[in-house]
Design a protein around this motif. Structure first.
Motif, short mmCIF file in Angstrom:
data_model
loop_
_atom_site.label_atom_id
_atom_site.label_comp_id
_atom_site.label_asym_id
_atom_site.label_seq_id
_atom_site.Cartn_x
_atom_site.Cartn_y
_atom_site.Cartn_z
N LEU A 113 0.86 -1.19 0.00
CA LEU A 113 0.00 0.00 0.00
C LEU A 113 0.89 1.23 0.00
O LEU A 113 1.98 1.21 0.57
N ALA A 114 0.41 2.31 -0.60
CA ALA A 114 1.17 3.56 -0.61
C ALA A 114 0.34 4.68 -0.02
O ALA A 114 -0.88 4.75 -0.24
N THR A 115 1.00 5.56 0.71
CA THR A 115 0.34 6.75 1.23
C THR A 115 0.46 7.87 0.20
O THR A 115 1.20 7.77 -0.78
N ALA A 116 -0.25 8.95 0.43
CA ALA A 116 -0.23 10.08 -0.51
C ALA A 116 1.17 10.66 -0.67
O ALA A 116 1.51 11.17 -1.74
N ASP A 117 1.99 10.55 0.37
CA ASP A 117 3.35 11.10 0.28
C ASP A 117 4.37 10.08 -0.23
O ASP A 117 5.57 10.33 -0.23
N GLY A 118 3.89 8.92 -0.66
CA GLY A 118 4.77 7.95 -1.30
C GLY A 118 5.38 6.88 -0.42
O GLY A 118 6.16 6.06 -0.89
N GLN A 119 5.04 6.86 0.87
CA GLN A 119 5.55 5.79 1.74
C GLN A 119 4.85 4.49 1.37
O GLN A 119 3.65 4.47 1.10
N ILE A 120 5.61 3.40 1.38
CA ILE A 120 5.08 2.10 1.00
C ILE A 120 5.09 1.18 2.22
O ILE A 120 6.09 1.10 2.94
N TYR A 121 3.96 0.50 2.43
CA TYR A 121 3.81 -0.45 3.52
C TYR A 121 3.45 -1.80 2.92
O TYR A 121 2.58 -1.89 2.05
N THR A 122 4.13 -2.85 3.37
CA THR A 122 3.91 -4.18 2.82
C THR A 122 3.43 -5.14 3.90
O THR A 122 3.64 -4.92 5.09
N GLY A 123 2.80 -6.21 3.45
CA GLY A 123 2.35 -7.26 4.35
C GLY A 123 2.31 -8.58 3.63
O GLY A 123 2.30 -8.63 2.39
N ILE A 124 2.32 -9.66 4.38
CA ILE A 124 2.20 -11.01 3.83
C ILE A 124 1.03 -11.71 4.51
O ILE A 124 0.61 -11.33 5.60
N CYS A 125 0.53 -12.74 3.85
CA CYS A 125 -0.58 -13.51 4.41
C CYS A 125 -0.05 -14.52 5.43
O CYS A 125 1.11 -14.90 5.41
N ILE A 126 -0.95 -14.91 6.32
CA ILE A 126 -0.70 -16.01 7.25
C ILE A 126 -1.85 -16.98 7.06
O ILE A 126 -3.01 -16.61 7.23
#
Length: 72
Positions: A32-45
């Protein structure tokens, strides 16, 4: 934002992980990306009792527990 950045960020997190005989993780990843370009990732369990966690939920939880959440 270029979607290729998000795809590459998610691909970097992909990778099977056997957590126990009843749980595994990493077969799906999301970014996912925020409006200022930070990226957050996740994996499934994935669990044998169907109490798993989606990659998208994991990424959203990471975003909302970060400092970036104060700006949302």
């Amino acid at each position: 934002m270029d979607f290729k950045l998000l795809i590459n960020a998610a691909k970097q997190k992909l990778g099977f992980r056997q957590l126990s005989q009843f749980a595994e993780a990493g077969s799906v990843a999301a970014a996912l990306a925020t409006a200022d370009g930070q990226i957050y990732t996740g994996i499934c369990i994935d669990t044998s009792c169907s109490m798993g966690f989606c990659a998208e939920q994991a990424a959203a939880c990471l975003l909302y527990t970060s400092d970036a959440a104060d700006e949302l």
